[in-house]
Scaffold this active site. Structure first.
Site, short mmCIF file in Angstrom:
data_model
loop_
_atom_site.label_atom_id
_atom_site.label_comp_id
_atom_site.label_asym_id
_atom_site.label_seq_id
_atom_site.Cartn_x
_atom_site.Cartn_y
_atom_site.Cartn_z
N ARG A 135 -3.97 -22.28 18.33
CA ARG A 135 -4.93 -22.06 19.41
C ARG A 135 -4.33 -21.30 20.59
NH1 ARG A 135 -6.18 -28.27 20.22
NH2 ARG A 135 -3.89 -28.19 20.02
N CYS A 172 -0.15 -30.61 23.53
CA CYS A 172 0.74 -30.19 22.45
C CYS A 172 0.98 -31.34 21.47
CB CYS A 172 2.07 -29.72 23.03
SG CYS A 172 3.28 -29.21 21.80
#
Length: 201
Positions: free
Chosen positions: A46, A101
């Site tokens: 992404r 993350c």
């Protein structure tokens, strides 16, 4: 194989539309690359380096790994860094992480994932180093802060490398940046100058 065939078809369409828009695009691209930037980022699908900073292929040299780590025993990353600095003569090294993350979140938890646990051990060590600051935060804020701390630590690892030290000693200027990207709004925050970008993560 239908999905793979679709990728090849997408490539053909992209190539043709690009040539229609800019007939000399691929001729320019085939010449020797001379990017001014090295991007060290996360492998997360992404966070496409070129796209989020509005650069075309050839403008930015890219290295990606899980959780954007710069480890002094990782010869892959160090080889990219040395080539970028010594050969391409980049002027900027950008370490860019992102909120949310998965590597950072995995390192903050206790679940085992196999081989990658050894890689994430570097983040676990960093979390332990900052355990007092992190202890008072809820899970969301802890993850966000850890993502920031990780980026800043990896930028310092770049700065402390012999590659950057050697470049400095020979008078080559290479600026190192610590950035973090928000998946929620597509904005980048400069962690060295957070006042430049006011955003939520």
């Amino acid at each position: 194989m239908k999905q793979i065939s679709q990728l090849l078809e997408n490539n053909k369409n992209w190539s043709e539309s690009t040539k229609e828009t800019d007939p000399e695009f691929f001729n320019r691209l085939s010449e020797r690359q001379s990017p001014e930037y090295l991007w060290i980022g996360c492998s997360d699908s992404r966070v496409p380096a070129n796209q989020i900073v509005g650069l075309i292929p050839g403008d930015i040299f890219v290295h990606r790994n899980v959780a954007n780590l710069v480890v002094h025993t990782d010869f892959n990353c160090l080889s990219v860094l040395q080539y970028a600095v010594d050969v391409l003569k980049v002027k900027h090294v950008i370490v860019c992480g992102h909120y949310g993350c998965g590597g950072v979140d995995a390192a903050l938890g206790d679940q085992q994932f196999g081989l990658i646990d050894n890689w994430l051990g570097h983040i676990k060590d960093l979390a332990y180093k900052h355990r007092e600051e992190l202890a008072g935060l809820n899970d969301h804020d802890k993850s966000a802060r850890m993502c920031e701390l990780n980026v800043m630590e990896q930028a310092e690892n770049v700065r402390r490398s012999n590659i950057i030290k050697d470049a400095t000693n020979r008078g080559q200027s290479v600026k190192i940046h610590s950035w973090i990207y928000s998946l929620r709004n597509g904005r980048i925050k400069d962690l060295a100058n957070p006042e430049n970008h006011v955003q939520t993560n």
